[in-house]
Design a protein around this motif. Structure first.
Motif, PDB file in Angstrom:
ATOM      1  N   GLN A  58     -62.497  -2.333 -18.591  1.00  0.00           N
ATOM      2  CA  GLN A  58     -62.455  -3.590 -19.326  1.00  0.00           C
ATOM      3  C   GLN A  58     -63.555  -4.553 -18.905  1.00  0.00           C
ATOM      4  O   GLN A  58     -63.828  -5.516 -19.606  1.00  0.00           O
ATOM      5  N   GLN A  59     -64.165  -4.318 -17.752  1.00  0.00           N
ATOM      6  CA  GLN A  59     -65.262  -5.148 -17.268  1.00  0.00           C
ATOM      7  C   GLN A  59     -66.387  -4.255 -16.780  1.00  0.00           C
ATOM      8  O   GLN A  59     -66.133  -3.165 -16.274  1.00  0.00           O
ATOM      9  N   PHE A  60     -67.597  -4.764 -16.922  1.00  0.00           N
ATOM     10  CA  PHE A  60     -68.767  -4.018 -16.466  1.00  0.00           C
ATOM     11  C   PHE A  60     -69.285  -4.629 -15.177  1.00  0.00           C
ATOM     12  O   PHE A  60     -69.248  -5.847 -14.988  1.00  0.00           O
ATOM     13  N   TRP A  76     -75.789 -15.963 -23.356  1.00  0.00           N
ATOM     14  CA  TRP A  76     -75.362 -14.618 -22.966  1.00  0.00           C
ATOM     15  C   TRP A  76     -74.453 -14.665 -21.739  1.00  0.00           C
ATOM     16  O   TRP A  76     -73.497 -13.887 -21.645  1.00  0.00           O
ATOM     17  N   GLN A  77     -74.734 -15.553 -20.804  1.00  0.00           N
ATOM     18  CA  GLN A  77     -73.854 -15.692 -19.635  1.00  0.00           C
ATOM     19  C   GLN A  77     -72.475 -16.195 -20.061  1.00  0.00           C
ATOM     20  O   GLN A  77     -71.453 -15.753 -19.528  1.00  0.00           O
ATOM     21  N   ALA A  78     -72.440 -17.112 -21.028  1.00  0.00           N
ATOM     22  CA  ALA A  78     -71.163 -17.614 -21.542  1.00  0.00           C
ATOM     23  C   ALA A  78     -70.381 -16.497 -22.235  1.00  0.00           C
ATOM     24  O   ALA A  78     -69.149 -16.448 -22.144  1.00  0.00           O
ATOM     25  N   LEU A  79     -71.084 -15.604 -22.910  1.00  0.00           N
ATOM     26  CA  LEU A  79     -70.413 -14.474 -23.566  1.00  0.00           C
ATOM     27  C   LEU A  79     -69.703 -13.588 -22.550  1.00  0.00           C
ATOM     28  O   LEU A  79     -68.620 -13.079 -22.813  1.00  0.00           O
ATOM     29  N   GLU A  80     -70.309 -13.421 -21.389  1.00  0.00           N
ATOM     30  CA  GLU A  80     -69.721 -12.574 -20.349  1.00  0.00           C
ATOM     31  C   GLU A  80     -68.401 -13.134 -19.830  1.00  0.00           C
ATOM     32  O   GLU A  80     -67.617 -12.411 -19.227  1.00  0.00           O
ATOM     33  N   ALA A 109     -78.627 -17.227 -30.866  1.00  0.00           N
ATOM     34  CA  ALA A 109     -78.782 -16.589 -29.554  1.00  0.00           C
ATOM     35  C   ALA A 109     -77.809 -15.428 -29.414  1.00  0.00           C
ATOM     36  O   ALA A 109     -78.152 -14.371 -28.872  1.00  0.00           O
ATOM     37  N   ASN A 110     -76.603 -15.617 -29.933  1.00  0.00           N
ATOM     38  CA  ASN A 110     -75.605 -14.549 -29.916  1.00  0.00           C
ATOM     39  C   ASN A 110     -76.129 -13.321 -30.671  1.00  0.00           C
ATOM     40  O   ASN A 110     -75.980 -12.188 -30.220  1.00  0.00           O
ATOM     41  N   GLY A 111     -76.770 -13.562 -31.804  1.00  0.00           N
ATOM     42  CA  GLY A 111     -77.308 -12.480 -32.618  1.00  0.00           C
ATOM     43  C   GLY A 111     -78.487 -11.761 -31.983  1.00  0.00           C
ATOM     44  O   GLY A 111     -78.822 -10.648 -32.370  1.00  0.00           O
ATOM     45  N   LYS A 112     -79.118 -12.389 -30.996  1.00  0.00           N
ATOM     46  CA  LYS A 112     -80.257 -11.766 -30.310  1.00  0.00           C
ATOM     47  C   LYS A 112     -79.858 -11.111 -28.995  1.00  0.00           C
ATOM     48  O   LYS A 112     -80.708 -10.642 -28.240  1.00  0.00           O
ATOM     49  N   ASN A 113     -78.558 -11.058 -28.723  1.00  0.00           N
ATOM     50  CA  ASN A 113     -78.061 -10.431 -27.501  1.00  0.00           C
ATOM     51  C   ASN A 113     -78.561  -8.984 -27.427  1.00  0.00           C
ATOM     52  O   ASN A 113     -78.233  -8.180 -28.294  1.00  0.00           O
ATOM     53  N   PRO A 114     -79.317  -8.644 -26.373  1.00  0.00           N
ATOM     54  CA  PRO A 114     -79.859  -7.282 -26.285  1.00  0.00           C
ATOM     55  C   PRO A 114     -78.936  -6.280 -25.586  1.00  0.00           C
ATOM     56  O   PRO A 114     -79.293  -5.115 -25.453  1.00  0.00           O
ATOM     57  N   LEU A 115     -77.775  -6.742 -25.124  1.00  0.00           N
ATOM     58  CA  LEU A 115     -76.919  -5.856 -24.329  1.00  0.00           C
ATOM     59  C   LEU A 115     -75.573  -5.618 -25.008  1.00  0.00           C
ATOM     60  O   LEU A 115     -74.541  -6.160 -24.613  1.00  0.00           O
ATOM     61  N   TRP A 116     -75.620  -4.772 -26.036  1.00  0.00           N
ATOM     62  CA  TRP A 116     -74.463  -4.404 -26.830  1.00  0.00           C
ATOM     63  C   TRP A 116     -73.289  -4.022 -25.936  1.00  0.00           C
ATOM     64  O   TRP A 116     -73.456  -3.287 -24.953  1.00  0.00           O
ATOM     65  N   ILE A 117     -72.138  -4.546 -26.204  1.00  0.00           N
ATOM     66  CA  ILE A 117     -70.859  -4.309 -25.548  1.00  0.00           C
ATOM     67  C   ILE A 117     -70.802  -4.925 -24.143  1.00  0.00           C
ATOM     68  O   ILE A 117     -69.859  -5.632 -23.831  1.00  0.00           O
ATOM     69  N   VAL A 118     -71.770  -4.670 -23.289  1.00  0.00           N
ATOM     70  CA  VAL A 118     -71.744  -5.179 -21.920  1.00  0.00           C
ATOM     71  C   VAL A 118     -71.727  -6.705 -21.909  1.00  0.00           C
ATOM     72  O   VAL A 118     -70.995  -7.324 -21.150  1.00  0.00           O
ATOM     73  N   VAL A 119     -72.530  -7.318 -22.761  1.00  0.00           N
ATOM     74  CA  VAL A 119     -72.464  -8.759 -23.007  1.00  0.00           C
ATOM     75  C   VAL A 119     -71.772  -8.867 -24.359  1.00  0.00           C
ATOM     76  O   VAL A 119     -72.372  -8.607 -25.397  1.00  0.00           O
ATOM     77  N   PRO A 120     -70.471  -9.205 -24.349  1.00  0.00           N
ATOM     78  CA  PRO A 120     -69.610  -8.980 -25.518  1.00  0.00           C
ATOM     79  C   PRO A 120     -69.757  -9.991 -26.662  1.00  0.00           C
ATOM     80  O   PRO A 120     -68.843 -10.763 -26.952  1.00  0.00           O
ATOM     81  N   CYS A 121     -70.861  -9.944 -27.356  1.00  0.00           N
ATOM     82  CA  CYS A 121     -71.067 -10.821 -28.512  1.00  0.00           C
ATOM     83  C   CYS A 121     -70.101 -10.492 -29.645  1.00  0.00           C
ATOM     84  O   CYS A 121     -69.851 -11.332 -30.506  1.00  0.00           O
TER      85      CYS A 121
END
Length: 157
Positions: A58-60, A76-80, A109-121
């Motif tokens: 459930q967490q990376f 992106w940090q807030a998404l985590e 910024a959410n749409g430009k998240n480069p880390l699919w799933i790991v940074v959970p946009c």
């Protein structure tokens, strides 16, 4: 930059990174040959993603090294911080970052998240609960939210 291609339930994912950390994970809309030998710098990411898709994680716990502006990095940090199995609205995310008027910038910024799933946009939804915007496609966002849902849909057959 090291690369690996792995099979997921949502398509082939491309991972990029090096000793400094994971820089991107993207799901592809094309078939790509899955990597036979995963570079050492990406082994942990591949392992943890496989655990996630198996319902065992459930967490990376990965070193991340995405490229982006200072503002994007803050988003992106807030998404985590969005817990597994939970969602927040774009407005709430803007408020969490201290500026409810920045909703469009936060969404961009959410749409430009480069880390699919790991940074959970995928855990960010519209204020009305709708599944708005997702770079990987709304069908994938729906699948990910269902995968993370604490109340799994039961089959009658």
């Amino acid at each position: 930059m090291d690369r690996a291609f792995i099979k997921t339930p949502l398509g082939v994912a491309k991972l990029k990174g090096n000793a400094d950390g994971l820089s991107s994970i993207t799901v592809l809309n094309t078939d790509e040959t899955v990597t036979d030998i995963v570079p050492e710098s990406l082994e942990d990411a591949v392992y943890q993603l496989n655990e996630y898709f198996q319902g065992k994680r459930q967490q990376f716990d990965l070193t991340l090294n995405p490229e982006g502006t200072d503002f994007q990095q803050r988003v992106w940090q807030a998404l985590e911080e969005i817990p597994f199995g939970k969602t927040v609205s774009y407005l709430q995310l803007s408020k969490n970052l201290g500026d409810p008027k920045a909703i469009r910038a936060v969404a961009a910024a959410n749409g430009k998240n480069p880390l699919w799933i790991v940074v959970p946009c995928h855990r960010v939804i519209g204020s009305d609960g709708s599944l708005t915007g997702y770079a990987g496609g709304l069908h994938r966002k729906k699948w990910l939210l269902a995968h993370e849902s604490p109340a799994k849909q039961q089959s009658l057959f």
